[in-house]
Design a protein around this motif. Structure first.
Motif, PDB file in Angstrom:
ATOM      1  N   UNK A 167      93.129  36.827  60.218  1.00 30.31           N
ATOM      2  CA  UNK A 167      92.323  37.673  61.089  1.00 30.31           C
ATOM      3  C   UNK A 167      93.260  38.716  61.673  1.00 30.31           C
TER       4      UNK A 167
ATOM      5  N   UNK B  89      89.169  24.784  55.028  1.00 31.07           N
ATOM      6  CA  UNK B  89      88.224  24.958  56.121  1.00 31.07           C
ATOM      7  C   UNK B  89      86.820  25.154  55.648  1.00 31.07           C
TER       8      UNK B  89
ATOM      9  N   UNK C 231      85.354  27.807  56.330  1.00 29.37           N
ATOM     10  CA  UNK C 231      85.943  29.080  56.729  1.00 29.37           C
ATOM     11  C   UNK C 231      85.156  29.807  57.810  1.00 29.37           C
ATOM     12  N   UNK C 232      83.834  29.891  57.619  1.00 34.91           N
ATOM     13  CA  UNK C 232      83.046  30.685  58.557  1.00 34.91           C
ATOM     14  C   UNK C 232      83.103  30.111  59.962  1.00 34.91           C
ATOM     15  N   UNK C 233      83.053  28.795  60.055  1.00 34.80           N
ATOM     16  CA  UNK C 233      83.042  28.200  61.388  1.00 34.80           C
ATOM     17  C   UNK C 233      84.383  28.366  62.095  1.00 34.80           C
TER      18      UNK C 233
ATOM     19  N   UNK D 128      86.349  30.781  61.665  1.00 34.48           N
ATOM     20  CA  UNK D 128      86.360  32.182  62.104  1.00 34.48           C
ATOM     21  C   UNK D 128      85.540  32.367  63.365  1.00 34.48           C
ATOM     22  N   UNK D 129      84.402  31.727  63.396  1.00 40.46           N
ATOM     23  CA  UNK D 129      83.540  31.882  64.569  1.00 40.46           C
ATOM     24  C   UNK D 129      84.248  31.348  65.812  1.00 40.46           C
TER      25      UNK D 129
ATOM     26  N   UNK E  63      86.904  33.780  66.827  1.00 43.49           N
ATOM     27  CA  UNK E  63      86.330  34.972  67.450  1.00 43.49           C
ATOM     28  C   UNK E  63      85.975  34.736  68.910  1.00 43.49           C
ATOM     29  N   UNK E  64      85.647  33.495  69.227  1.00 45.84           N
ATOM     30  CA  UNK E  64      85.341  33.203  70.618  1.00 45.84           C
ATOM     31  C   UNK E  64      86.609  33.201  71.469  1.00 45.84           C
TER      32      UNK E  64
ATOM     33  N   UNK F  99      89.770  38.272  70.963  1.00 44.38           N
ATOM     34  CA  UNK F  99      89.086  39.507  70.581  1.00 44.38           C
ATOM     35  C   UNK F  99      89.991  40.678  70.873  1.00 44.38           C
TER      36      UNK F  99
ATOM     37  N   UNK G 281      80.488  26.381  72.669  1.00 41.44           N
ATOM     38  CA  UNK G 281      79.070  26.472  73.022  1.00 41.44           C
ATOM     39  C   UNK G 281      78.229  27.279  72.029  1.00 41.44           C
ATOM     40  N   UNK G 282      78.622  28.497  71.703  1.00 42.16           N
ATOM     41  CA  UNK G 282      77.768  29.267  70.792  1.00 42.16           C
ATOM     42  C   UNK G 282      77.637  28.595  69.412  1.00 42.16           C
TER      43      UNK G 282
ATOM     44  N   UNK H 262      75.402  25.573  69.492  1.00 46.31           N
ATOM     45  CA  UNK H 262      74.013  26.027  69.609  1.00 46.31           C
ATOM     46  C   UNK H 262      73.483  26.471  68.254  1.00 46.31           C
ATOM     47  N   UNK H 263      74.306  27.189  67.537  1.00 49.91           N
ATOM     48  CA  UNK H 263      73.923  27.647  66.199  1.00 49.91           C
ATOM     49  C   UNK H 263      73.628  26.450  65.289  1.00 49.91           C
ATOM     50  N   UNK H 264      74.520  25.484  65.345  1.00 51.71           N
ATOM     51  CA  UNK H 264      74.351  24.309  64.498  1.00 51.71           C
ATOM     52  C   UNK H 264      73.039  23.602  64.798  1.00 51.71           C
TER      53      UNK H 264
END
Lengths: 171, 1140
Positions: free
Chosen positions: A18, A132, A134-136, A138-139, A142-143, A146, A160-161, A164-166
């Protein structure tokens, strides 16, 4: 300020990268190879901070996985070193919870996927290759970071986000 | 091994069994990534990897464009594409699909879409525009998760131009009940602030609200904005200091919820952030610093737990304590803390301790004494990073006494070092120390020899340049200069007699220059010998053509001795037909100059370094060429900063492999920077050289724009700055100096021979005493330009310093002016003219007040003036001039002895003039019988000079003849029939119309009145009247398009940086308004950071001005068809802004 976060395995293969300052795709591979070479050649008893050109590398090793963070010279290296650990703890918290959640077992498989042989998990000495979802990852990252700044370090808030998505995806 | 990994490892075996089961659809789709990763991991060659990835990309490409792909599959494909890109293989075909996924997906798919976009695209990518609508929609969604992810992506990247579209929505979210939304909204605003600070200027009060948010997360987020804003303008936020202190107190006191803790330390990163903010606020500010002493003390006390993160906080705390206004007991405590770092067996802590020490010793060198044995140990540490940091520390405590030991250590490190970047940096430091503290000629030359041979061709070019400059300009005494040069010559001759093939090109260039210039000093040395040595260089294969041209030039200098004519001939014949144009040029020069002694003596005088050389810094001789080129359609010149800005758009992190990457510090590298110290008279050859060099520069230098400059000639830049400021603080501090001094003395007397470690071996002891020599005598410590114990050996002469700072108009003959100096010269010329014009003013007493008058009072007329002079002041709103802010000059009655007269004289003004703006009426000269006064009246299309002749005698004065003349102005009489006779105690008036022939900063009219009294001979009185050029400036109303066409057609231009006015308003607008008011300019348009302005010099002589805000200066570019007009106008702009 943080310039980039890299996760690489012992062979120097990039698992996740990243960048917080634009770097052309074509030059990333060379940079990563160089950075990894810098860190991998260092011994355990050596300093975890390396000067690299006009910035510094802070790296931390978890089994066969290296996490390398490129920071500017004004950054507090030790705080970044601990940030890396915080990140790993967050990953651990997330994925170990997922383990308990039966629907998401596949995620864990992805995260701790096996490489050479499955027995490697039993033996800590053998090479362990962590991969990984990978996407998770990264998410989660990102939290936390930044624009090269640390924006959240509170573990429950970082997750938390994503949780919630899951839940929503889960129905 | 981390316990985290262990923990998860134990959980895994239970999952392994699942792997063998045939997975569901879900599982198989994710396995594709798994398979890919597995495949990649098992590969051993790059080639195989490439093949596999290309195959993978092809399959992804096929699937993403298929209409049957579901969003869920799309998400999975995107993750795979992300993985491929992270391995360095472009997957640009997937970018548009990422945007589509963000648009159409739900929940996790949408999030992955956003994620892919933020990973794939950079901030200036045009596809990003397609995302705006999606973001807009999601921001308005009722689903908080969607709002959340939209805000997340906005705070990562968003097209600058589209901010207004979503700004209201984001602002609205600041009041959202959920903390996470508020927090993310603040972070989004932070992003906006970073990319377009102007757009969020109006919501600064909302930032304050966020700072006071009841949720600590939202508050933390707002700190990012504050850190940024305080960095830019610490003065503006001093009032918040108490708030930040309170927050830190609460955090340190453990008032935050438990989940903010990290390993039982309350919100460590938040503490660090707050400490950074405090150090910015307290820097150079005693009263602000006092507010924070208590909390800093508490932070130091609280951070006792032995965990890395507490040390990270401590480090930041110590840094803060040493940055703000010093308080002695805090400094002491902080110093003690550092001890814990440095003595720690943990290497990471040791490193940080050294870093902190580097920072601290500059204020408090006795601290280095305390830890000297540790420092010695670190110097021999097996880890190069530690070693390097220690050298950095030693660099800061170098003085004339320990310089030899420290430089020796540095050179030792250099010899074993393989990293180019470090070499460049260290070589620069050694050169700096050598120049500053060299104990002797021999040592200096030898050290520099090592610098040149180790630094080789990658060192900063200013090192050889300043070395040569030092040699050529000399320092204290002529005899010393001679010795140094002699030693250099001897040293180089013996080097060339050895193995010159091993020396780097740069070094060879230095050698050949020195030999060419100074080998004559060694009388027993035959020029022929030197010639032979140089010729050997030419014959070497590895010698670059650049070096060859230096060698040829040195030979040209040598032939003045006469005997070496023959070999010069041979060489010039060989290279006279070289394919390299520069070389050929040099060879031709050698040939011609060796034959023509007279010309050679003129072109290459001996000891040329001492002779000043006039330089036409404005390059006016090129004007014709430039205008021709422009007329032929060439692009107008862009100043470097403008070009850099354009370049900087896409690049930030520079990855150029080891270029000449150190930033060249202009301040220290003097005029000789980037120039070969060849003679200016070789200018034709020089142009070849310079293009050659600049081309090389562009290809090898790291692009540093965007990358923060951390390393400079002086070391860590940030730290050094801080230190310098800290040093400034130190001076006026009554708090520190006496107590500190006493304390230092006492601590020193307690440890006369410092032995902190129990039994250090003798060698180390010895090293320690030599390293820290000079530090122990507290008062004479020499650090970073503070009081020097001994005069710097190679202190440059005043001339050298002046020319390096660009303050001198003349530069030494052997050096060529760098382009960067041109602006300075220009500036100085202007300033000079300023001075001379002022001298002129004061010499003519009568006009002094007048010429000051209009300059200072134009446009500053206040109500007071209106009341005293209201009846005659131009207040007619119908007048254009009045509209543009020109007002009558302030009469300043209390100062002006003639002012009572002013009132009565002004009543004599003709009606059509009395309504207009005018200067005050100034007495020009007077005697018993007659007085002369004058003022100038600003008409819309002309300037009228009104001269009043007052007859103060009792008899009539006859045959008055008024004659005016001016070098710069055209004067024509307005009155039809000039009054010739003035009766007793009355006033006559003459009007003249003035137009400018030749612009000059101030213009002057000289005049003579001859008259006849009833008795006696005809008499004459002379006078002069000075007025600023601004009196002739009128606004020029043009459209932007007209401006554009005019701009290209004008050939005379000048460029200058002006200071911006920053009181409240937007700086650009404020500054331009001041200019408009004071100088009667017309603001054509202001677009963003740029403004265009037009005006005319009476009559119809336009001048255009282009302003651009760059950093915190206003870069102004003026153009006009009239020569000198831009220069004069820029002078008045400067004045106007200074007076504001």
């Amino acid at each position: 300020m943080i310039k980039f976060v890299l996760m690489v395995n012992r062979q120097g293969q990039t698992r996740l990268s990243r960048y917080y300052q634009p770097v052309e795709l074509s030059r990333r591979a060379a940079l990563e190879a160089d950075v990894v070479r810098c860190c991998l050649t260092r011994k355990k008893d050596q300093c975890s901070f390396v000067e690299y050109k006009d910035f510094k590398l802070v790296y931390r090793q978890y089994a066969a996985l290296y996490i390398v963070v490129g920071v500017t010279d004004t950054e507090n290296e030790l705080s970044i070193y601990e940030l890396v650990h915080n990140f790993v703890e967050v990953l651990d918290k997330y994925f170990s919870r997922v383990v308990r959640h039966s629907d998401f077992i596949f995620t864990v498989q992805m995260f701790y996927c096996l490489s050479i042989n499955q027995l490697c998990f039993v033996s800590q000495q053998s090479e362990l290759d962590i991969m990984f979802n990978l996407d998770r990852v990264h998410i989660i990252l990102d939290e936390m970071i930044q624009n090269g700044h640390i924006v959240e370090t509170n573990k429950s808030r970082i997750l938390a986000p994503l949780t919630a998505l899951d839940k929503m995806a889960d129905g | 091994m981390s316990d985290v990994v262990e923990k998860t490892l134990t959980a895994l075996p239970s999952l392994l069994s699942l792997d063998s089961q045939p997975g569901s659809a879900k599982l198989s789709s994710t396995s594709k990534l798994g398979n890919l990763i597995r495949g990649i991991t098992e590969l051993t060659s790059k080639h195989e990897e490439e093949k596999l990835i290309q195959r993978e990309l092809a399959s992804i490409k096929e699937q993403v464009s298929s209409p049957n792909t579901s969003m869920r599959q799309m998400k999975e494909l995107m993750v795979r594409a992300i993985y491929c890109e992270s391995l360095g293989y472009e997957a640009s075909f997937s970018y548009i699909h990422a945007i589509k996924l963000a648009q159409q997906g739900t929940v996790l798919e949408k999030r992955v879409g956003y994620l892919a976009v933020s990973l794939f695209l950079n901030e200036s990518h045009e596809l990003l525009l397609l995302l705006v609508n999606t973001v807009l929609k999601d921001l308005q969604s009722t689903n908080l998760i969607e709002v959340c992810m939209a805000l997340t992506v906005v705070s990562q990247m968003f097209p600058k131009d589209m901010i207004p579209a979503i700004l209201p929505l984001v602002e609205e979210k600041l009041n959202h009940p959920k903390e996470i939304i508020r927090r993310k909204a603040v972070l989004a605003l932070y992003k906006f602030y970073l990319i377009a600070p102007n757009q969020v200027q109006h919501i600064h009060n909302k930032f304050r609200k966020a700072l006071c948010d009841k949720d600590p997360g939202v508050m933390t987020a707002s700190l990012h904005i504050y850190l940024q804003m305080i960095q830019e303008n610490p003065e503006g936020y001093k009032d918040l200091t108490a708030s930040f202190v309170t927050i830190l107190k609460q955090v340190v006191g453990g008032k935050l919820p438990m989940d903010f803790n990290y390993h039982s330390v309350p919100a460590p990163w938040l503490q660090i952030q707050l400490l950074r903010i405090l150090s910015l606020l307290g820097k150079n500010d005693q009263s602000t610093s006092e507010i924070m002493y208590e909390v800093l003390d508490e932070s130091l006390r609280r951070a006792e737990m032995n965990h890395n993160i507490t040390y990270a906080i401590l480090y930041e705390c110590v840094k803060c304590i040493y940055t703000i206004h010093p308080k002695s007991d805090l400094l002491e405590k902080a110093a003690k803390c550092i001890g814990n770092f440095v003595l720690s067996p943990k290497i990471n802590l040791k490193y940080l301790g050294l870093k902190a020490l580097t920072y601290v010793v500059q204020q408090d060198p006795k601290l280095a004494l305390q830890h000297q044995m540790t420092i010695i140990e670190c110097l021999d540490h097996p880890d190069l990073i530690i070693k390097r940091e220690t050298l950095e520390l030693l660099f800061r405590i170098t003085n004339a006494q320990n310089v030899t030991v420290i430089v020796e250590k540095m050179l030792e490190f250099l010899h074993s070092n393989t990293d180019d970047y470090t070499t460049i940096d260290l070589v620069g430091k050694v050169a700096e120390l050598a120049e500053k503290y060299a104990p002797g000629n021999e040592w200096f030359i030898e050290t520099m020899n090592t610098v040149f041979s180790v630094g080789g061709d990658m060192m900063q070019p200013d090192i050889p340049n300043s070395f040569l400059k030092l040699l050529s300009e000399g320092f204290d005494t002529v005899e010393e200069d001679r010795k140094l040069r002699l030693f250099a010559v001897d040293s180089y001759v013996s080097l060339l007699q050895g193995e010159p093939g091993k020396l780097p090109q740069r070094f060879l260039q230095v050698i050949s220059w020195v030999l060419g210039e100074y080998s004559h000093l060694r009388e027993e040395l035959e020029p022929a010998t030197v010639m032979r040595l140089l010729a050997k260089l030419l014959d070497m294969k590895q010698t670059s053509s650049e070096t060859k041209s230096w060698v040829l030039l040195a030979m040209t200098k040598l032939v003045r001795a006469g005997q070496v004519f023959q070999s010069a001939q041979e060489v010039s014949e060989t290279y006279g037909s070289s394919m390299d144009t520069v070389l050929r040029q040099r060879a031709q020069e050698l040939q011609h100059l060796s034959q023509d002694c007279e010309l050679r003596a003129r072109v290459l005088p001996q000891d040329a370094g001492l002779e000043p050389l006039e330089v036409d810094s404005s390059l006016s001789f090129l004007d014709g060429f430039v205008s021709e080129a422009l007329a032929a359609g060439a692009a107008p010149y862009k100043p470097p900063h403008q070009r850099q800005e354009e370049l900087a758009q896409a690049k930030a992190l520079s990855l150029e492999p080891y270029g000449l990457s150190l930033p060249i510090s202009m301040s220290s590298c003097s005029i000789a920077d980037r120039q070969s110290p060849t003679l200016l008279s070789m200018s034709s050859g020089l142009s070849g050289d310079s293009t050659d060099l600049s081309h090389k520069g562009s290809s090898t230098t790291l692009k540093l724009d965007g990358v923060k400059r951390v390393w400079g000639r002086e070391g860590y830049l940030a730290q050094r700055e801080a230190v310098e400021e800290a040093a400034q603080v130190e001076v006026p501090s009554p708090l520190r100096s006496p107590s500190q001094q006493a304390e230092a003395d006492s601590s020193h007397s307690q440890t006369p021979t410092p032995t902190p470690t129990p039994e250090p071996d003798q060698e180390k002891q010895q090293l320690a005493s030599s390293l820290f020599f000079g530090l122990s005598s507290q008062s004479s410590v020499c650090l970073m330009g503070k009081s020097e114990p001994t005069p710097q050996r190679f202190r440059r002469k005043a001339k050298g310093q002046a020319s390096s700072s660009g303050a001198a108009e003349q530069i030494s003959n052997s050096l060529v002016s760098a382009p960067s100096a041109v602006d300075n010269f220009l500036c100085n010329n202007l300033l000079d003219s300023n001075i001379t014009s002022q001298v002129g003013i004061s010499s003519s007493e009568q006009t002094s007040e007048l010429s000051q008058g209009p300059a200072t009072t134009n446009g500053t007329c206040d109500t007071e003036a209106e009341s005293t002079d209201g009846d005659i002041k131009g207040s007619n709103p119908s007048l254009i001039i009045g509209d543009n802010g020109l007002v009558a000059a302030d009469p300043t009655p209390h100062k002006d002895p003639g002012s009572p007269k002013d009132f009565c004289l002004s009543s004599h003004l003709p009606a059509e003039l009395s309504e207009l703006c005018r200067s005050e009426i100034t007495p020009l000269c007077s005697n018993q019988s007659l007085g002369l006064s004058a003022c100038h009246v600003h008409k819309e299309d002309s300037l009228v000079l009104v001269v009043f002749i007052t007859n103060s005698s009792d008899a009539a004065i006859r045959q008055i003849l008024l004659d005016l003349d001016s070098e710069q102005l055209q004067v024509s009489c307005v009155s039809d029939s000039p009054v010739e006779d003035v009766t007793s105690h009355s006033v006559a008036m003459h009007q003249f119309s003035l137009t400018v022939k030749r612009p000059s900063v101030h213009v002057e009219v000289v005049g003579m009145v001859s008259y006849q009294l009833p008795v006696g001979t005809p008499q004459e009185v002379q006078f002069s009247y000075k007025l600023p050029l601004t009196s002739f400036i009128r606004p020029l109303t043009v459209s932007t398009e007209e401006y554009g066409t005019m701009w290209l057609s004008f050939s005379h231009d000048t460029k200058q940086n002006l200071t911006l006015i920053s009181d409240g308003e937007e700086p650009l607008t404020a500054t331009l308004n001041v200019l408009k008011e004071k100088l009667q300019l017309h603001i054509v348009e202001i677009i963003g950071m740029e403004g265009i302005i037009a005006c005319q010099l009476l009559r119809d002589q336009p001048c255009l001005m282009h302003c651009r805000v760059h950093a915190d200066v206003l870069a102004v570019w003026l153009r006009s068809p009239v020569p000198d007009l831009p220069d004069c106008l820029i002078y008045h702009c400067q004045r106007a802004l200074q007076e504001h």
